[in-house]
Design an enzyme around this catalytic site. Structure first.
Site, PDB file in Angstrom:
ATOM      1  N   GLY A 333      51.672   6.168  -4.315  1.00  0.00           N
ATOM      2  CA  GLY A 333      52.522   7.122  -5.025  1.00  0.00           C
ATOM      3  C   GLY A 333      52.445   8.477  -4.342  1.00  0.00           C
ATOM      4  O   GLY A 333      53.456   9.139  -4.105  1.00  0.00           O
ATOM      5  N   MET A 335      49.354  11.123  -1.867  1.00  0.00           N
ATOM      6  CA  MET A 335      48.055  11.176  -1.205  1.00  0.00           C
ATOM      7  C   MET A 335      47.614  12.621  -1.013  1.00  0.00           C
ATOM      8  O   MET A 335      48.355  13.446  -0.483  1.00  0.00           O
ATOM      9  CB  MET A 335      48.160  10.459   0.153  1.00  0.00           C
ATOM     10  CG  MET A 335      46.887  10.541   0.987  1.00  0.00           C
ATOM     11  SD  MET A 335      45.503   9.691   0.163  1.00  0.00           S
ATOM     12  CE  MET A 335      44.131  10.680   0.740  1.00  0.00           C
ATOM     13  N   GLU A 336      46.364  12.879  -1.408  1.00  0.00           N
ATOM     14  CA  GLU A 336      45.856  14.251  -1.478  1.00  0.00           C
ATOM     15  C   GLU A 336      45.342  14.802  -0.149  1.00  0.00           C
ATOM     16  O   GLU A 336      44.311  15.484  -0.125  1.00  0.00           O
ATOM     17  CB  GLU A 336      44.737  14.316  -2.529  1.00  0.00           C
ATOM     18  CG  GLU A 336      43.420  13.589  -2.169  1.00  0.00           C
ATOM     19  CD  GLU A 336      43.355  12.134  -2.565  1.00  0.00           C
ATOM     20  OE1 GLU A 336      44.405  11.490  -2.670  1.00  0.00           O
ATOM     21  OE2 GLU A 336      42.229  11.630  -2.749  1.00  0.00           O
ATOM     22  N   ASN A 337      46.034  14.559   0.971  1.00  0.00           N
ATOM     23  CA  ASN A 337      45.620  15.179   2.233  1.00  0.00           C
ATOM     24  C   ASN A 337      45.429  16.667   1.971  1.00  0.00           C
ATOM     25  O   ASN A 337      46.294  17.309   1.376  1.00  0.00           O
ATOM     26  CB  ASN A 337      46.702  14.997   3.290  1.00  0.00           C
ATOM     27  CG  ASN A 337      47.226  13.581   3.330  1.00  0.00           C
ATOM     28  OD1 ASN A 337      46.468  12.666   3.558  1.00  0.00           O
ATOM     29  ND2 ASN A 337      48.501  13.404   3.057  1.00  0.00           N
ATOM     30  N   GLU A 370      47.368  15.205  -7.678  1.00  0.00           N
ATOM     31  CA  GLU A 370      47.018  15.447  -6.275  1.00  0.00           C
ATOM     32  C   GLU A 370      46.475  16.861  -6.071  1.00  0.00           C
ATOM     33  O   GLU A 370      45.554  17.067  -5.274  1.00  0.00           O
ATOM     34  CB  GLU A 370      48.220  15.189  -5.356  1.00  0.00           C
ATOM     35  CG  GLU A 370      48.842  13.787  -5.484  1.00  0.00           C
ATOM     36  CD  GLU A 370      47.855  12.640  -5.358  1.00  0.00           C
ATOM     37  OE1 GLU A 370      46.813  12.819  -4.709  1.00  0.00           O
ATOM     38  OE2 GLU A 370      48.130  11.559  -5.925  1.00  0.00           O
TER      39      GLU A 370
HETATM   40  N1  BES Z   1      44.075   9.036  -3.376  1.00  0.00           N
HETATM   41  C1  BES Z   1      45.143   8.428  -4.028  1.00  0.00           C
HETATM   42  C2  BES Z   1      46.102   7.681  -3.141  1.00  0.00           C
HETATM   43  C3  BES Z   1      45.598   6.492  -2.394  1.00  0.00           C
HETATM   44  C4  BES Z   1      44.512   5.765  -2.776  1.00  0.00           C
HETATM   45  C5  BES Z   1      46.255   6.104  -1.294  1.00  0.00           C
HETATM   46  C6  BES Z   1      44.092   4.694  -2.037  1.00  0.00           C
HETATM   47  C7  BES Z   1      45.847   5.019  -0.566  1.00  0.00           C
HETATM   48  C8  BES Z   1      44.735   4.322  -0.937  1.00  0.00           C
HETATM   49  C9  BES Z   1      45.974   9.441  -4.807  1.00  0.00           C
HETATM   50  O1  BES Z   1      45.277  10.551  -5.249  1.00  0.00           O
HETATM   51  C10 BES Z   1      46.465   8.750  -6.026  1.00  0.00           C
HETATM   52  O2  BES Z   1      45.680   8.500  -6.897  1.00  0.00           O
HETATM   53  N2  BES Z   1      47.757   8.411  -6.068  1.00  0.00           N
HETATM   54  C11 BES Z   1      48.351   7.696  -7.153  1.00  0.00           C
HETATM   55  C12 BES Z   1      49.218   8.578  -7.980  1.00  0.00           C
HETATM   56  C13 BES Z   1      48.441   9.253  -9.043  1.00  0.00           C
HETATM   57  C14 BES Z   1      49.292  10.159  -9.877  1.00  0.00           C
HETATM   58  C15 BES Z   1      47.761   8.273  -9.935  1.00  0.00           C
HETATM   59  C16 BES Z   1      49.198   6.607  -6.574  1.00  0.00           C
HETATM   60  O3  BES Z   1      49.362   6.579  -5.367  1.00  0.00           O
HETATM   61  O4  BES Z   1      49.700   5.809  -7.338  1.00  0.00           O
HETATM   62 ZN    ZN Z   2      44.051  10.301  -6.816  1.00  0.00          ZN
END
Ligand code: BES
Ligand code: ZN
Length: 928
Positions: A333, A335-337, A370
């Site tokens: 969804g 990514m917190e780069n 994020e």
């Molecule tokens: N750090 C995650 C994204 C992630 C995790 C990407 C593992 C690839 C592998 C990010 O902070 C996250 O949690 N994204 C969620 C959206 C959030 C609002 C829950 C997502 O990607 O669904």
């Molecule tokens: Zn996250």
């Protein structure tokens, strides 16, 4: 020029499916066809016992290599402190070249340096010592361990060295590492861009590095890009110079000391909003050309959140700018780069005036989540992937806090109930796992991004916050961040800080929730003016799993909040239930009791029949989240066979006047679950039953918004119309939907934005070829990401096999983006009209899917197999995974299979009884 680097061992083939994964929105309790489609969720030295799964999960070749249990952790003999990286992508050939100087500390004399690298070729390997010595080395890749071995002719003696590496790689199409994304402009011309996605373990695919969260370093980045292209990385650009014909080199300021998985590079023809200053930080929203008009909403949300978190954490944002970027192809969804957060377009760009409440809430959620990570995760990072819950649960918790502060009228903590219930759906399985869980192989890292990490994690943090008080909790969080900024931390460190702030022994309360799987079912019985409370683990399948070490004596410290009505007066009591049973004295005999008042507790309640009955007769005295809990807990017990399904269906009659959309979501979700369990010939009765339950509320709201009405009511209207039009097969609603859609075609403002998605879904359910052609066309020419999603998922909502097969085919022929394809297959898989053919389709096209879907998609797609609740299907499903060597990491597959078992058992036990019951009830209904 870029010859392949020699491999130590042949590359491993086969198992695919390590899947970074967004947290799902669904569990056994709440099937998520009722939610907006997703964008489409140790150290040996640790003091706290972790439940360690001691089966050796290393791949066969690794096991063959002896007792090296740490083959997934790099040796600490050489550690980096700074990387200077220069990358030059060539978008036409989808390749790039790179140079990198890494400052390392050599701690012990070594001839060989090991770091991570995957699918890279090395063109230069050199080491420069503190005294100016230069050694030329050779690189060999070991695909089995994702490592490169740099061998030198002489030993590197302890001290500060610089490694100079030259390498090249491809911009892949798999949406991880350094990858290629593309988009079409208004004239239909295709443009190519490049972006990165490194979490959990894919930075190693882009540049050679020590790709473990604990090995933090400073990054100095230079990107060489064609004129007319924007280059973005974690910090603000500080210098631009010409670099060959029509190209320039953009150099960015040094980053903070941070982990490799947070590095980002984005190159493309992009445009941005004006920056908004939040304190000293400029915040911008970026997108591909032509979409800037969809960026204002996220910019406002982002500015609010950045300011909110600076105040909450009591630490200014640690970077020099914050960019939010919408990437057309994006597996997760968002990514917190650090400083350069990437999003899929649906999670960032929106036409505010044309969006539903749910669509806007999703953007606020993702943006808040994020940005919360910039501190929690980026500034302070878990020491290893077993602690990923610290990152994700906390960001999820903060997401609610921030969104709740931004839009209190959205009542975000009430809708969080849906997520909590979804986590309980998984955590009620024998195949559940503790929130914090042993992680070794990369695939197991990816498997950690699930409902337990995100939603159970956030739930138990909320429970703790409510237990010690929000101010104390915030104080503990501030201490934790200050103590560990720019470093790494573990769960025990968070407990220490919260303990310091609260003066309470936090591990005593929390360890049971974090280091053990499952949650309690709290039993409640009234005996005069005493309440008798019990606890035991809740599971859908009942009896403890054979050999399970946690059963049957597992107990939690349960912060129970009770509200009772005594002589017409509400009385509230709190109790920390630590034993298997306990008594709570009340000032008199209760008329009714809510045993999870406020709904914060991560437990379910089993009321004795008389109490359940009295509660159900006093729904008006309950808060929405308490009514939600009542429905969710009752249905879960029906799924488990502790209560009858008929009893549950009877209970739903009390909810005809319900006004909260979350409570409706759990009611309708349960009916959709029942719909999948019953035989086809009982479906008409179920549809009539759905109409009986949902019609009065829908008629009360009507089709058109009323002046002064709030956003939640508008969304509820959309939800109810959708439930009636789709699950209720309501001919009147369908006729009206047809009418409204015709009006919408003439005037796009004719249908309220919350109602439009319901109209579209209803027409798909009731329509045929003409509607399919119309929706396909609109999908192809959508004007916003939300519009695109609505029409895309509408293509999964038809009943005709021919049309559904077309949709499935489109997931493979490139028409549907690979980021969405697994979700589309999943949507057909959970439909009663589509599941049989979606399953056939998967069986027939698995090898193609394996090749073209992003690896992160498989988990989401296979999540849908729990809808295949027929014994014949179940047998096929069980055989399918081993036959194709498909592993999903961690316990994911076991969980899906157990959910399927729960469903099949429910069907075997209840389907006939439910059919008879529905027949009876429907015959007695007034005809309309
Ligand atoms: N750090 C995650 C994204 C992630 C995790 C990407 C593992 C690839 C592998 C990010 O902070 C996250 O949690 N994204 C969620 C959206 C959030 C609002 C829950 C997502 O990607 O669904
Ligand atoms: Zn996250």
């Amino acid at each position: 020029m870029c010859a392949p680097t020699r491999h130590i061992h042949a590359p491993l083939h086969g198992v695919n499916g390590g899947s970074p994964d967004r947290r799902g929105r669904a569990g056994a309790t709440v099937p998520d066809e009722w939610y907006p489609p997703p964008g489409p969720r140790e150290d040996a030295s640790r003091a706290v016992p972790t439940v360690v799964d001691d089966t050796d999960r290393r791949s066969a070749p690794e096991r063959g290599r002896g007792s090296d249990v740490n083959s997934h952790r790099l040796p600490r003999t050489v550690v980096p402190s700074r990387y200077d990286i220069r990358l030059e992508p060539d978008l036409d050939t989808a390749t790039y070249t790179g140079e990198e100087a890494v400052q390392v500390e050599v701690r012990d004399e070594v001839n060989e340096v090991q770091l991570n690298a995957v699918e890279l070729s090395f063109t230069r390997v050199e080491a420069e010592g503190p005294d100016g010595t230069r050694l030329e080395g050779a690189a060999s890749l070991d695909p089995a361990t994702d490592r490169v071995h740099l061998r030198f002719p002489r030993a590197l003696h302890p001290g500060e060295w610089t490694l100079r590496l030259g390498f090249c790689g491809t911009l892949n199409d798999q949406l991880h590492g350094f990858y290629r994304s593309s988009f079409k402009d208004a004239e239909g011309r295709t443009h190519v861009m490049a972006a990165t996605q490194f979490e959990a373990v894919d930075a190693r695919r882009a540049f050679p590095c020590w790709d473990e969260p604990a090995l933090k370093a400073v990054f100095g980045v230079t990107l060489v890009v064609p004129d007319g292209y924007t280059a973005i990385s974690n910090s603000a650009p500080i210098r631009e110079e010409p670099a060959g014909p029509a190209r320039r080199a953009v150099t960015f300021g040094d980053t903070i000391r941070m982990s490799t998985y947070l590095v980002a590079f984005i190159v493309g023809e992009l445009e941005s909003t004006e920056p908004v200053m939040v304190g000293k930080t400029p915040l911008r929203v970026w997108c591909v050309q032509g979409k800037r008009h969809l960026a204002a909403y996220a910019r406002t949300a982002g500015a609010f959140c950045l300011d909110f978190f600076e105040h909450y954490y009591g630490i200014p944002y640690p970077g020099d700018k914050l960019d939010l970027l919408a990437i057309p192809d994006f597996a997760a969804g968002a990514m917190e780069n650090f400083g350069a957060i990437t999003f899929r377009e649906t999670a960032l760009l929106v036409d505010e005036g044309a969006a539903s409440h749910g669509e806007l809430e999703r953007i606020a959620d993702v943006v808040a989540h994020e940005i919360a990570h910039m501190w929690f995760g980026d500034l302070v990072t878990m020491a290893w992937w077993n602690g990923i819950w610290l990152n994700e649960a906390f960001a999820t918790f903060m997401e609610m806090l921030a969104v709740d502060a931004w839009k209190p009228e959205w009542q975000r903590w009430v809708s969080f109930g849906v997520s909590r219930a979804a986590a309980m759906g998984v955590d009620g399985l024998h195949a559940s796992r503790p929130i914090e869980y042993d992680v070794r192989a990369p695939r197991d890292c990816e498997a950690m991004f699930d409902l337990l990490t995100y939603e159970k994690g956030a739930s138990v943090l909320r429970m703790l916050e409510q237990h010690i008080g929000p101010d104390t909790f915030r104080e503990g969080v501030r201490l934790y961040l200050r103590w560990h900024e720019y470093e790494n931390a573990e769960t025990t460190d968070l407990w220490k800080a919260l303990g310091e702030a609260s003066g309470q022994p936090i591990p005593e309360v929390m360890d049971g929730w974090v280091f053990h799987p499952g949650y309690p079912l709290v039993g409640v019985r009234a005996e005069g003016s005493r309440l008798h409370l019990t606890q035991r683990r809740f599971t859908y399948l009942g009896d403890p799993a054979p050999g399970s070490a946690d059963e049957p004596v597992q107990l939690w410290r349960v912060p129970v909040t009770v509200r009772a009505s005594i002589a017409g007066q509400p009385v509230e009591r709190k109790l920390l239930l630590a034993a298997a049973e306990d008594d709570l004295a009340l000032p008199g005999p209760p008329e009714w009791v809510v045993a999870n008042a406020g709904g914060h507790g991560f437990y379910r309640v089993a009321y004795e029949p008389a109490l359940l009955d009295r509660l159900a007769s006093n729904l008006g005295a309950l808060a929405p989240i308490e009514r939600f809990g009542l429905v969710s807990d009752t249905f879960a017990q029906a799924q488990a066979g502790d209560l009858s399904a008929e009893g549950f269906l009877d209970l739903t009659a009390r909810f005809r006047d319900e006004t909260d959309r979350n409570v409706w979501a759990v009611v309708v979700g349960a009916l959709a679950y029942v719909n999948r369990a019953i035989d086809d010939d009982a479906r008409e009765s179920l549809e009539a039953f759905v109409r009986d339950r949902a019609r009065p509320a829908a008629l009360r709201l009507g089709w058109d918004p009323r002046p002064g009405e709030n956003e939640l009511t508008r969304q509820l209207r959309g939800d109810l119309l959708r439930a009636l039009g789709v699950l209720g097969d309501d001919p009147e609603i369908q006729a009206e939907a047809r009418e409204r859609y015709a009006r919408y075609r003439a005037d796009e403002h004719a249908v309220e934005p919350n109602v439009l998605p319901a109209v579209i879904a209803t027409l798909a359910r009731a329509g045929g070829e003409a509607e399919y052609a119309e929706f396909l066309e609109r999908f192809r020419h959508a004007r916003s990401p939300q519009e695109e999603q609505r029409y895309l998922y509408a293509l999964t909502g038809f009943r005709q096999a021919e049309l559904l097969n077309q949709t499935l085919q489109r997931t493979l022929d490139g028409e549907i983006r690979s980021q969405d394809a697994p979700f589309v297959v999943r949507a057909v898989l959970v439909s009663v009209w589509g599941r049989a053919l979606a399953w056939e389709f998967i069986k027939g096209h698995w090898e193609t899917m394996r090749r073209i879907f992003p690896p992160s998609g498989f988990r989401r797609m296979f999540d849908g197999i729990s809808a295949l609740v027929r014994p014949e299907w179940e047998a096929e499903v069980r055989a399918f995974f081993p036959a194709h060597g498909i592993e999903l990491g961690g316990k994911i597959l076991d969980q899906y299979l157990e959910q399927l078992r729960v469903g099949v058992r429910f069907r075997e036990r209840e389907a006939a009884r439910i059919a008879a019951y529905l027949g009876r009830v429907v015959r007695e209904m007034p005809t309309r």
